[in-house]
Scaffold this active site. Structure first.
Site, PDB file in Angstrom:
ATOM      1  N   ARG A  59      96.609-130.132  11.094  1.00 22.26           N
ATOM      2  CA  ARG A  59      97.161-128.896  11.729  1.00 22.26           C
ATOM      3  C   ARG A  59      98.676-129.125  11.797  1.00 22.26           C
ATOM      4  O   ARG A  59      98.992-129.686  12.985  1.00 22.26           O
ATOM      5  CB  ARG A  59      96.656-128.600  13.117  1.00 22.26           C
ATOM      6  N   GLU A 111      87.624-118.426   8.283  1.00 23.25           N
ATOM      7  CA  GLU A 111      87.659-118.204   9.760  1.00 23.25           C
ATOM      8  C   GLU A 111      87.449-116.734  10.404  1.00 23.25           C
ATOM      9  O   GLU A 111      87.787-116.539  11.313  1.00 23.25           O
ATOM     10  CB  GLU A 111      88.834-119.034  10.350  1.00 23.25           C
ATOM     11  N   ARG A 138      96.990-128.503   6.408  1.00 23.99           N
ATOM     12  CA  ARG A 138      97.084-127.041   6.567  1.00 23.99           C
ATOM     13  C   ARG A 138      98.416-126.385   6.714  1.00 23.99           C
ATOM     14  O   ARG A 138      99.192-126.950   7.471  1.00 23.99           O
ATOM     15  CB  ARG A 138      95.870-126.723   7.604  1.00 23.99           C
ATOM     16  N   ASN A 171      85.868-122.515  14.904  1.00 25.68           N
ATOM     17  CA  ASN A 171      86.372-121.880  16.090  1.00 25.68           C
ATOM     18  C   ASN A 171      86.920-120.468  16.376  1.00 25.68           C
ATOM     19  O   ASN A 171      87.046-119.650  17.070  1.00 25.68           O
ATOM     20  CB  ASN A 171      87.658-122.803  16.739  1.00 25.68           C
ATOM     21  N   ASP A 172      87.678-120.271  15.102  1.00 21.00           N
ATOM     22  CA  ASP A 172      87.991-118.743  14.923  1.00 21.00           C
ATOM     23  C   ASP A 172      86.974-117.923  14.540  1.00 21.00           C
ATOM     24  O   ASP A 172      87.017-116.665  14.722  1.00 21.00           O
ATOM     25  CB  ASP A 172      89.448-118.549  13.963  1.00 21.00           C
ATOM     26  N   CYS A 222      85.477-127.524   9.380  1.00 23.12           N
ATOM     27  CA  CYS A 222      86.429-128.173  10.114  1.00 23.12           C
ATOM     28  C   CYS A 222      86.566-127.674  11.712  1.00 23.12           C
ATOM     29  O   CYS A 222      87.231-128.167  12.506  1.00 23.12           O
ATOM     30  CB  CYS A 222      87.840-128.278   9.595  1.00 23.12           C
ATOM     31  N   ARG A 264      89.075-116.899  22.385  1.00 16.19           N
ATOM     32  CA  ARG A 264      88.276-118.347  22.349  1.00 16.19           C
ATOM     33  C   ARG A 264      88.947-118.994  23.617  1.00 16.19           C
ATOM     34  O   ARG A 264      88.685-120.222  24.059  1.00 16.19           O
ATOM     35  CB  ARG A 264      88.623-119.122  21.152  1.00 16.19           C
ATOM     36  N   HIS A 293      96.359-133.553  31.255  1.00 17.55           N
ATOM     37  CA  HIS A 293      96.560-134.747  30.688  1.00 17.55           C
ATOM     38  C   HIS A 293      95.096-135.630  30.944  1.00 17.55           C
ATOM     39  O   HIS A 293      94.726-136.504  30.350  1.00 17.55           O
ATOM     40  CB  HIS A 293      97.610-135.132  31.324  1.00 17.55           C
TER      41      HIS A 293
HETATM   42  C1  PEP Z   1      89.052-123.316  13.391  1.00 15.04           C
HETATM   43  O1  PEP Z   1      89.290-122.193  13.680  1.00 15.04           O
HETATM   44  O2  PEP Z   1      87.814-123.669  13.715  1.00 15.04           O
HETATM   45  C2  PEP Z   1      90.069-124.288  13.178  1.00 15.04           C
HETATM   46  C3  PEP Z   1      89.940-125.652  12.818  1.00 15.04           C
HETATM   47  O3  PEP Z   1      91.255-123.966  13.411  1.00 15.04           O
HETATM   48  P1  PEP Z   1      92.058-123.865  14.610  1.00 15.04           P
HETATM   49  O4  PEP Z   1      91.084-124.493  15.840  1.00 15.04           O
HETATM   50  O5  PEP Z   1      93.378-124.806  14.329  1.00 15.04           O
HETATM   51  O6  PEP Z   1      92.403-122.435  14.955  1.00 15.04           O
HETATM   52 MG    MG Z   2      91.428-121.485  13.138  1.00 15.00          MG
END
Ligand code: PEP
Ligand code: MG
Length: 576
Positions: free
Chosen positions: A300, A437, A336, A460-461, A508, A471, A193
């Site tokens: 999301r 991704e 999404r 990210n993925d 994104c 991750r 937090h």
């Molecule tokens: C990503 O994977 O880059 C993404 C934006 O989705 P999330 O972080 O929600 O998996």
């Molecule tokens: Mg993702």
């Protein structure tokens, strides 16, 4: 002599000020026996303490309410909800009677039981919510304790750097109100937090600085570097000069960014770049508006399911998405579809069966939706209904193969048929796109680009799956690098695929929010960013000061390079 301590920088920025070692209102509970004839008295003592604790939180809310955003006040509300939940009080009351113990000890037992439930949760985010239980219990225990009469003046916190073991949301908000310069805590992680609040409030913060309270003298001068997670105690004149300059530059830059609000993002050589924001809930649009009047490139929706910890019906989804759309006042909204699984898990009817060994590679996102088409149809119907009211697009996460696309198209048609039968108002021509991704999707992006209305790169993925690095696993986090040549190649393939099919490609993932990569991405041909609200102006500033004609050959050189260290140094040069 100077001392340097390291932790995890969770909120960027530099602060220079004197330390204030904050001792939280915690009381170590002691157990003592309360004979049966005094049980009722002990229960009344507990009730009085709960009422006092709840009054304290209402006072905090009152004090900070005017200038504090709704979503931040929600942290205090969650503590109030717990305090005012009769089950919480009843639990401790029955422990007093069962064990003939004092109220403090009953609370401790109640706290340990609840913490165990949280500890067993799979979702790392929900696991950290046990802090809320601990904070609430400590507040009541403090109210139960005898208070020494104090005649001393309250400490002035303005400009001080608060050092604590941990901070409750209420502590953090009151300190922000008193204009503290920064926070350093011994515990907590980037999802705590304190970290979330510090980022939202724009206060430099470092967590995980072990033994900070022993190593830092109570009023010692400190420098906090929230970017690198460094705390410098008793700094020498040279360090002070360096950081004062840096802080000055940062402040100047931030003030200058304000002029960019609602201004277009356009490069020096005239290329318009689209910047949108990422949100988890409709309320997040408030943050977005604070930084720019932009649309949403990633909503999301799984957060709605996680908050409810269960499947959400079509009507609730429809109303929630519509709230987001109306808050955007005509700006576009990319919704999404559900990306449950991996670190975003709910343990209910939606997720029966044993836990997967590799949940990130298991029944996640669209795979799960296709396995449970009844739930997916509700979401498809809700999104297409909202799309009748404005510029709404639908985006599919974790797309891997064309076969999945066929199945999705069939379900979309089926959902349309159901809506027609119900005579519901909906947009039967909604734009549908996919997240790129998974490496397979990036390699097949040309085919996806021909079949879809847009693509969005989820770095990210994409990084996680390309480099085989979980991750959320601390042990391998050091390998998680957006500049790995394989990741860059996949990004480039996707951008180029979109260009040749004349289909928009956004990014994104967090890489797009990180100003260190903006120039490289522009040079690689990216012209659509969907990013965190507080990164919008900084990224826009870089865009408006970049010349794609200059960046393109440099990005090409980086893409030809296979040595990670060389790539990093070339990117540094690009940013200089
Ligand atoms: C990503 O994977 O880059 C993404 C934006 O989705 P999330 O972080 O929600 O998996
Ligand atoms: Mg993702």
């Amino acid at each position: 002599m100077s001392i340097i301590l390291n932790g995890i920088g969770v909120s960027k920025g530099i602060a220079i000020g004197n330390a204030y070692v904050y001792v939280r209102a915690t009381t170590r509970a002691k157990e003592y026996n309360v004979p049966a004839k005094y049980h009722q008295k002990e229960v009344e003592r507990l009730h009085l303490a709960v009422t006092e604790a709840s009054q304290q939180l209402h006072d905090v809310k009152q004090k900070i309410a005017q200038e504090t955003p709704e979503d931040i006040l929600a942290f205090i509300d969650s503590h109030l909800l717990m305090l005012e939940d009769p089950a919480f009080d009843e639990g401790a009351t029955s422990i007093i009677k069962e064990f003939s113990c004092n109220a403090e000890w009953a609370l401790q037992i109640q706290c340990d039981r609840l913490v165990q439930v949280f500890d067993e949760m799979e979702d790392p985010y929900l696991r950290t919510r046990k802090d809320d239980v601990i904070h609430v219990v400590q507040r009541i225990q403090h109210c139960l304790a005898e208070k020494p009469k104090s005649t001393s003046e309250p400490v002035r916190l303005k400009g001080r750097i608060v050092i604590s073991d941990d901070l409750t949301p209420a502590d953090t908000l009151v300190m922000q109100h008193e204009k503290v310069a920064a926070f350093v805590t011994e515990f907590g992680g980037p999802m705590s937090h304190t970290a979330i609040l510090a980022r939202n409030l724009g206060i430099p913060a470092i967590v995980g600085v072990h033994n900070a309270r022993q190593l830092i003298h109570p009023t010692e001068k400190l420098i906090i570097d929230g970017h690198y997670g460094a705390v410098i105690g008793d700094p020498d004149a040279r360090s002070l000069k360096h950081y004062r300059n840096l802080r000055q530059q940062n402040l100047k830059r931030k003030a200058e960014y304000k002029r960019l609000i609602n201004k277009p993002a356009i490069t020096l050589d005239g290329c318009p770049i689209l910047i949108q924001g990422n949100i988890d809930r409709p309320e997040d649009i408030r943050n977005l508006k604070h930084f720019d009047d932009t649309g949403v490139g990633l909503y999301r929706t799984e957060m709605l399911f996680l908050e409810n910890n269960q499947a959400v019906d079509e009507e609730t989804q429809f109303k929630t998405y519509k709230r987001a759309l109306f808050r955007l006042k005509g700006k576009p909204l990319t919704i999404r579809t559900l990306d449950l699984g991996a670190d975003k898990e709910i343990r209910d009817a939606l997720s029966q069966g044993p836990m997967a060994h590799n949940p990130a590679m298991g029944l996640r996102a669209i795979r799960r939706c296709l396995k449970e088409p009844e739930n997916f149809i509700h979401q498809l119907c809700a999104i297409m209904r909202v799309a009748a009211y404005g510029d709404v697009k639908m985006m599919i996460p974790m797309m891997t193969s064309i076969d999945e696309l066929e199945q999705i198209s069939a379900l979309v048609e089926h959902a349309k048929e159901l809506l027609r039968q119900r005579k519901a108002r909906f947009n039967d021509d909604i734009e549908i796109g996919a997240m790129i991704e998974v490496p397979a999707a990036a390699l097949s992006s040309a085919i996806f680009a021909h079949r879809l209305d847009f693509l969005s790169i989820g770095t990210n993925d994409l990084i996680q799956y390309t480099l085989a690095i979980d991750r959320i696993d601390d042990e391998v986090n050091y390998l998680y690098n957006p500049l790995h040549p394989a990741v860059l190649q996949l990004i480039k393939i996707t951008i180029d695929a979109g260009k040749s099919a004349k289909v928009p490609v956004s990014m994104c993932g967090e890489m797009a929010s990180d100003p260190r990569y903006t120039r490289l991405l522009l040079g690689m041909g990216l012209d659509y960013f969907s990013i965190q609200a507080n990164a919008i102006l900084e990224v826009k500033d870089i865009i408006n000061n970049s010349d794609i004609g200059v960046l393109r050959p440099k990005a090409e050189e980086i893409l030809r390079c296979h040595d990670l260290q060389k790539i990093e140094s070339l990117v540094d040069q690009l940013n200089r």
